[in-house]
Design a protein around this motif. Structure first.
Motif, mmCIF file in Angstrom:
data_model
loop_
_atom_site.group_PDB
_atom_site.id
_atom_site.type_symbol
_atom_site.label_atom_id
_atom_site.label_comp_id
_atom_site.label_asym_id
_atom_site.label_seq_id
_atom_site.Cartn_x
_atom_site.Cartn_y
_atom_site.Cartn_z
ATOM 1 N N TYR A 296 28.118 46.516 68.811
ATOM 2 C CA TYR A 296 27.585 46.898 67.505
ATOM 3 C C TYR A 296 27.286 45.654 66.663
ATOM 4 C CZ TYR A 296 27.934 48.167 62.544
ATOM 5 O OH TYR A 296 27.715 48.277 61.199
ATOM 6 N N VAL A 354 33.180 55.167 60.451
ATOM 7 C CA VAL A 354 32.159 56.161 60.088
ATOM 8 C C VAL A 354 31.541 55.828 58.731
ATOM 9 C CG1 VAL A 354 31.726 58.613 59.632
ATOM 10 C CG2 VAL A 354 33.287 57.945 61.469
ATOM 11 N N THR A 355 32.342 55.245 57.829
ATOM 12 C CA THR A 355 31.839 54.962 56.472
ATOM 13 C C THR A 355 30.932 53.734 56.424
ATOM 14 O OG1 THR A 355 33.745 53.572 55.892
ATOM 15 C CG2 THR A 355 33.930 55.958 55.486
ATOM 16 N N ASP A 357 27.817 51.305 56.835
ATOM 17 C CA ASP A 357 26.368 51.468 56.977
ATOM 18 C C ASP A 357 25.752 50.109 57.290
ATOM 19 O OD1 ASP A 357 26.001 50.052 54.534
ATOM 20 O OD2 ASP A 357 26.246 51.916 53.407
ATOM 21 N N GLU A 429 23.109 54.726 64.721
ATOM 22 C CA GLU A 429 23.409 56.166 64.745
ATOM 23 C C GLU A 429 24.421 56.487 65.845
ATOM 24 O OE1 GLU A 429 20.405 54.863 64.724
ATOM 25 O OE2 GLU A 429 19.825 55.321 62.641
ATOM 26 N N ARG A 432 27.899 55.365 64.750
ATOM 27 C CA ARG A 432 28.510 56.292 63.802
ATOM 28 C C ARG A 432 29.026 57.546 64.507
ATOM 29 N NH1 ARG A 432 25.929 57.250 58.027
ATOM 30 N NH2 ARG A 432 27.218 55.415 57.683
ATOM 31 N N GLY A 435 32.220 56.766 66.106
ATOM 32 C CA GLY A 435 33.304 56.769 65.122
ATOM 33 C C GLY A 435 33.801 58.167 64.814
#
Length: 461
Positions: A296, A354-355, A357, A429, A432, A435
């Motif tokens: 990532y 997940v939070t 960006d 995407e 996420r 996650g």
């Protein structure tokens, strides 16, 4: 802890670190191996998968062998095998021979992991959780610094050096183990006059064969589909053969007089089964982050390899710091509270992923890495203490072997999960979604920890 026990811990630690060290160092050597042997990434990736598959199969087999034939000689034999493969692997004439030496190396290092844990269980009676935390430092530390050591060695020399670097650890461990590990007690069940047929029944050769064929076929089918990027009829057939063979293995073990894996004993001690399930889920979570986050950072956030390595150090450092603290805590309070905190931390770390960006500061990933690092230190000590607490002493070898098989199954499942979620390209995407899945798995661990903690408190009262 006596001085002899301390030296025994060092001897065992220097031996068991070879397995995680060699499983992690190789990751940075893949580009070099691609160039040297002129292979694509899919083919070269089997240098990683073969090590994990061999370790997953070898550890319970070797655990059975240690219960039957003694542990000191098996530990020393593992060191000898590791020494030989470290010398021969760099001389491999082709990639096929390199895979063979990696598999043999995996078997040799697996001997020390299984036997090392059993030696602690048998010979160190005081503050076992503290002793386990020391072993955890060797295991976690080797896994954490492996990519850095491999990168430095390949940068200054070449890929051959990642095998030669094992030799000083092997020699030091052998000399210390020879002096500090007590000799095995005579085994009345294994005699020189025993017939070959009786010997095969004693080790349950049929069970070992079914287990090996079944697990190899299942994992080969899954990993072939993952590495090729699509599911073919051949992958499905091989995977089904593995499942059917494992079913035959379970049936055989239930009627065998000397079962390779005593399934009826596991039914008697359900806590052992839960310990293995939890450990597999823990490693699924940890290695999904361990393998997924660097990709990532480099592919989505365009962070350099060096900066990625620096960020990933926070994972290993937090694990190293938390392990000895966990040992003292577990010695006083037992493993369940530590495991519950670990599950909560993994949930926090997964939610934090997940939070994130595409505009979040890259440094913010260190919060997730710290949460997973602390939880890894708690888990590495707590899960092993839980196994020791729930396992009969006479089968500690096989239960330790199966426990480590759960580790490798979790590792393999993490690789499969990343491949399924990401598909052919690593994306924001997909990360996420990964996650979110990890958050659900972590919540399952919280639930299991709460239930087991409540049932343990009810039994005590």
């Amino acid at each position: 802890m006596s001085i002899r026990s301390r030296w025994l811990m060092i001897a065992v630690g220097l031996g068991i670190l070879l397995n995680p060290l060699n499983s992690s160092m190789i990751s940075v050597a893949i580009p070099s191996l691609q160039k040297v042997f002129q292979l694509d990434f899919t083919a070269v990736s089997w240098i990683v998968f073969s090590f994990y598959i061999a370790s997953a199969i070898a550890q319970p087999v070797l655990g059975k062998a240690s219960d039957l034939f003694g542990r000191r000689n098996l530990f020393l034999t593992g060191l000898v095998i590791s020494f030989i493969t470290s010398l021969l692997a760099p001389l491999s004439p082709n990639f096929g021979w390199l895979i063979v030496f990696r598999i043999v190396q995996s078997i040799g290092t697996s001997m020390m992991v299984v036997v090392g844990m059993a030696l602690v269980r048998i010979h160190i009676m005081e503050k076992q959780a503290t002793a386990l935390s020391v072993l955890s430092i060797f295991l976690s530390g080797a896994a954490a610094v492996g990519p850095f050591i491999g990168g430095i060695l390949i940068h200054w020399w070449d890929w051959h050096a990642i095998f030669f670097v094992n030799i000083p650890f092997v020699v030091a461990s052998f000399l210390l183990a020879w002096r500090t590990i007590p000799k095995d007690e005579p085994r009345t069940t294994v005699t020189r006059n025993m017939s070959f047929r009786k010997w095969l029944e004693l080790i349950d050769a049929t069970g070992i064969l079914l287990f090996t064929v079944g697990l190899v076929a299942l994992l080969f089918g899954l990993l072939s589909a993952k590495s090729s990027g699509h599911i073919s009829l051949g992958n499905v057939i091989v995977g089904l053969i593995g499942l059917v063979t494992l079913g035959a293995f379970v049936r055989h073990e239930l009627i065998a007089t000397s079962p390779f894996i005593p399934l009826r004993t596991f039914a008697k001690y359900p806590a052992m089964t839960w310990a293995n399930v939890e450990f597999m889920l823990v490693n699924l979570l940890f290695y999904s982050l361990f393998f997924g986050l660097p990709s990532y950072l480099q592919m989505v956030r365009h962070v350099s390899e060096f900066q990625t390595g620096i960020l990933m150090l926070s994972l290993g450092l937090c694990s190293l710091v938390s392990a000895p603290i966990a040992g003292r805590w577990i010695d006083k309070s037992g493993p369940r509270s530590a495991l519950l905190l670990s599950a909560i931390l993994m949930t926090f770390g997964s939610v934090w992923l997940v939070t994130l960006d595409q505009t979040s500061p890259v440094i913010s990933v260190c919060l997730a890495l710290a949460a997973f690092g602390i939880s890894n230190g708690l888990n590495s000590v707590g899960m092993q203490a839980l196994l020791f607490q729930s396992s009969p002493k006479e089968i500690i070898g096989i239960t330790s072997g199966l426990f480590n098989t759960s580790r490798y199954l979790g590792t393999i499942l993490s690789s499969l999960l990343i491949g399924i979620v990401m598909g052919g390209k690593f994306s924001f995407e997909g990360f996420r979604l990964l996650g979110i899945i990890l958050t659900l798995v972590a919540l399952c661990l919280v639930f299991i920890s709460l239930r087991c903690r409540e049932s343990g408190q009810m039994q005590e009262s």
